[in-house]
Design a protein around this motif. Structure first.
Motif, short mmCIF file in Angstrom:
data_model
loop_
_atom_site.label_atom_id
_atom_site.label_comp_id
_atom_site.label_asym_id
_atom_site.label_seq_id
_atom_site.Cartn_x
_atom_site.Cartn_y
_atom_site.Cartn_z
N ARG A 155 0.79 -1.23 0.00
CA ARG A 155 0.00 0.00 0.00
C ARG A 155 0.82 1.28 0.00
O ARG A 155 0.26 2.35 -0.24
N ALA A 156 2.11 1.21 0.26
CA ALA A 156 2.88 2.45 0.37
C ALA A 156 4.33 2.19 0.02
O ALA A 156 4.84 1.07 0.14
N LEU A 157 5.00 3.26 -0.40
CA LEU A 157 6.41 3.21 -0.80
C LEU A 157 7.14 4.32 -0.08
O LEU A 157 6.70 5.47 -0.08
N SER A 158 8.27 3.99 0.53
CA SER A 158 9.06 4.98 1.26
C SER A 158 10.41 5.14 0.58
O SER A 158 11.15 4.16 0.40
N LEU A 159 10.74 6.38 0.21
CA LEU A 159 12.03 6.70 -0.37
C LEU A 159 12.89 7.30 0.74
O LEU A 159 12.62 8.40 1.22
N GLN A 160 13.90 6.57 1.16
CA GLN A 160 14.71 7.00 2.29
C GLN A 160 15.55 8.20 1.87
O GLN A 160 16.43 8.09 1.03
N ALA A 161 15.26 9.34 2.47
CA ALA A 161 15.79 10.61 1.98
C ALA A 161 17.31 10.66 1.93
O ALA A 161 17.88 11.33 1.08
N PHE A 162 18.00 9.99 2.85
CA PHE A 162 19.45 10.09 2.88
C PHE A 162 20.13 8.78 2.49
O PHE A 162 21.31 8.59 2.72
N GLY A 163 19.39 7.89 1.86
CA GLY A 163 19.96 6.60 1.52
C GLY A 163 20.57 6.54 0.14
O GLY A 163 21.24 5.56 -0.20
N ALA A 181 -1.95 2.67 -2.64
CA ALA A 181 -3.35 2.26 -2.66
C ALA A 181 -3.94 2.51 -1.28
O ALA A 181 -3.23 2.50 -0.27
N SER A 182 -5.23 2.76 -1.24
CA SER A 182 -5.91 2.95 0.03
C SER A 182 -6.09 1.60 0.74
O SER A 182 -6.30 0.57 0.09
N SER A 206 11.77 1.25 0.34
CA SER A 206 11.04 0.08 0.85
C SER A 206 9.54 0.30 0.77
O SER A 206 9.05 1.43 0.71
N PHE A 207 8.82 -0.82 0.77
CA PHE A 207 7.37 -0.80 0.92
C PHE A 207 7.05 -0.75 2.41
O PHE A 207 7.94 -0.89 3.26
N GLU A 208 5.77 -0.55 2.73
CA GLU A 208 5.39 -0.50 4.14
C GLU A 208 5.61 -1.84 4.83
O GLU A 208 5.66 -1.91 6.07
N THR A 209 5.78 -2.90 4.06
CA THR A 209 6.06 -4.22 4.61
C THR A 209 7.54 -4.41 4.96
O THR A 209 7.93 -5.47 5.40
N ARG A 210 8.33 -3.35 4.75
CA ARG A 210 9.78 -3.32 4.98
C ARG A 210 10.56 -4.16 3.96
O ARG A 210 11.75 -4.37 4.11
#
Length: 622
Positions: A155-163, A181-182, A206-210
């Motif tokens: 449902r979500a994607l995280s872009l690690q700002a300093f990675g 996605a909701s 990463s995704f919200e699932t890590r």
């Protein structure tokens, strides 16, 4: 006056609620029923892109099509919005002469042969950057992956700002954390959870699932990035209205599409410095001149609208030197629903608006909320035979899509002394499947019928034909960033309006703001405060002016040629008459010169006007 206005608004909301309730079984809503796109929406943009964006040895980005089923459109949209020099090619040997190579996904496995693998490996080991949009179970010798897990539940994607260097420009939480996605939806887009092999690669997003969403592998002097998703789903699906309810909500900063322009800018800047090259680059800015922001103020006169504040708005904007775009309904048939009529009084107001330098645009004829349900029509509708009427449930009788589009444009042009009417905004921000085709047929150049919270972008873009994700229309869409009905910051909190404008400016978007010209308490005062408090460097514009700038920008090609360690030449090919094209450079310059009117300050070079097909600007680095 206030009580009467509240009664009108309450009645309209009740009628509209009844409309949505009566259509609950068919799924008809503001975005229209889930119709199948027409046949002309399908196909490939590859032939056009290969012709219009041929690959040149200019140090830009190469979009490499190794197989016939790969599509370049998603990458081209991102790179054009980012202002990066790029080309599309089928020639592997030509592609690897560029610092960054992007390979789109295909329907089937690409499976490069031994020679192709060797060329790609030599490219990366020599300092190149390779971004793979191929299925991640391929080319393990490049990706460094152990395995991958395809699912539609993430449902979500995280872009690690300093990675990673690619994320250096993601300076807002909304740019780093992207909804896919909701939680309320049953499924979302296909994603691949990537598992790097120990010691070979690492996850940088990463995704919200890590699980890893983007994996980076260092190979020799270069890098390989593998994406665990299809870029089409992140940059083409939202503007087509087919994302999985991934919006943060109206009135909030929601730049999920725009984040990828910043990521590729970061990857490109890092790639240019690879392979021992001077880390010098140029990109075409998304804002005109040296502007730091762009405000497009719009007003709408439609169903239930009041125009008792129009004169006050005109006076206020004239004092501030601001020109707005006015969307006007041409209602001439009386029915049960209230709206300003297209009568002699309205025509006088239109002439005054036009004479004041403001822009007139269409807001349809009947202005019904069921625009998506209307038949196409003939395009030959006239006032004599076209008599659309709305009933108490909000249904349009006798209306057609082309009647609403073509006839309204003709009536407005006639009423405003043949002023050009180039734009349209659909009633209730409807988004019919054939809207792009109807707009093109009726002679419109641009549209502003989509809310940015649905499109997930603030950058203007070409509409996708039939709301599919394969071919582009000639009509450019300007997503609406904010409207006065968006609580609490639509207009009642000027400081929040300005905060959202600053956020939109950070991604070089156009801040399209809608204010209905009524005398709601505090509305004119809020407009005054916003205009008085615009951040330094913010320009105001009509949407047609913004569209002309975007067209010139899309047609511009450029290269940066090094002339030794202290100088360079910026070669620019753009349509004659283009104004305000500007470039961001990798380093500040102390001087610039050209036969054209040009000015530079810091890292920005502005070409005031293009007079020749190809121009040269001499740059001297600090």
């Amino acid at each position: 006056m206030t009580r009467r206005w509240l009664c009108v608004v309450g009645g309209l909301l009740l009628l509209y609620g009844l409309y949505l309730w009566t259509n609950r079984k068919t799924g008809a809503a503001l975005w229209g029923p889930r119709e199948t796109p027409p046949a002309e929406a399908f196909g490939s943009e590859n032939p056009r892109l290969l012709e219009e964006r041929p690959l040149r040895d200019d140090g830009g980005v190469a979009v490499l099509l190794l197989r016939p089923d790969q599509e370049a459109l998603a990458a081209a949209r991102v790179l054009e919005a980012a202002g990066l020099p790029f080309g599309v090619t089928k020639d592997l040997s030509a592609a690897v002469r560029h610092p960054l190579v992007f390979i789109p996904s295909g329907d089937r496995s690409i499976r490069p042969d031994a020679q192709e693998k060797k060329v790609l490996r030599d490219f990366v080991e020599g300092g190149g950057t390779l971004v793979l949009q191929t299925p991640p179970d391929l080319m393990r010798e490049f990706t460094g992956l152990h395995s991958e897990k395809p699912r539609r539940s993430r449902r979500a994607l995280s872009l690690q700002a300093f990675g990673d260097e690619g994320f250096a420009l993601l300076d807002a939480a909304e740019l780093r954390d992207l909804p896919l996605a909701s939680p309320a939806t049953r499924q979302g887009i296909w994603t691949h959870g990537l598992v790097p092999a120990s010691g070979l690669a690492q996850g940088v997003a990463s995704f919200e699932t890590r699980e890893a969403a983007i994996v980076r592998r260092k190979l020799g002097l270069g890098r390989v990035y593998t994406l665990g998703f299809d870029l089409r789903d992140l940059v083409l699906r939202p503007p087509s209205g087919r994302h999985f309810d991934a919006s943060r909500g109206k009135g909030r900063f929601d730049p999920s599409v725009d984040a990828w322009t910043l990521v590729f800018r970061g990857w490109y800047a890092a790639a240019v410095g690879g392979r021992g090259r001077p880390a010098r680059w140029a990109r075409l800015r998304g804002l005109p001149g040296d502007a730091s922001g762009l405000l497009a103020l719009t007003h709408a006169v439609g169903w239930g609208a009041s125009i008792d504040g129009a004169e006050e708005f005109l006076a206020l904007e004239q004092k501030r030197g601001v020109r707005a775009t006015w969307f006007v309904q041409t209602k001439y048939v009386t029915d049960v629903l209230p709206a300003p009529m297209f009568d002699a009084g309205m025509r006088r107001l239109l002439r005054k608006i036009s004479a004041s330098g403001h822009e007139i645009a269409s807001h349809s004829v009947a202005h019904g909320p069921d625009l998506s349900a209307l038949s196409l029509g003939t395009g030959e509708e006239s006032m004599k035979d076209y008599r659309p009427r709305l009933d108490a449930r909000g249904r349009t009788h006798g209306g057609t899509l082309l009647g609403e589009l073509c006839l309204s444009r003709g009536l407005l042009r006639e009423a405003a002394d043949d002023a050009p009417v180039k734009g349209f905004r659909a009633p209730f921000l409807s988004f019919p499947v054939r809207l792009d085709a109807g707009l093109a047929r009726c002679g419109y150049a641009w549209d502003s019928s989509v809310n940015a919270a649905w499109a997930l972008t603030y950058r203007p873009y070409r509409m996708l034909r039939g709301r599919a994700m394969e071919r582009e229309s000639s009509v450019r869409e300007f997503p609406m960033a904010l409207e006065d009905e968006d609580a609490p910051s639509g207009f009642s909190a000027p400081e929040k309006v300005l905060a959202l404008l600053r956020s939109v400016s950070s991604v070089e978007g156009t801040f399209v703001w809608l204010l209905h010209p009524d005398r709601s308490p505090g509305k004119a005062a809020a407009l005054e405060k916003v205009l008085a408090g615009l951040p330094r460097g913010t320009r105001t514009t009509t949407l047609s002016e913004a569209a002309a700038f975007e067209e010139a920008r899309a047609a511009t090609r450029f290269t940066l040629e090094e002339d030794g360690p202290a100088a360079a030449t910026l070669r620019v090919a753009a349509p004659a008459g283009s104004r305000g094209l500007s470039f961001e450079l990798s380093a500040p310059v102390r001087a610039c010169s050209s036969k054209l009117p040009v000015r530079c300050a810091g890292r920005v070079v502005v070409l005031e006007e293009i007079r020749e097909e190809e121009s040269r600007v001499r740059l001297n680095w600090k």
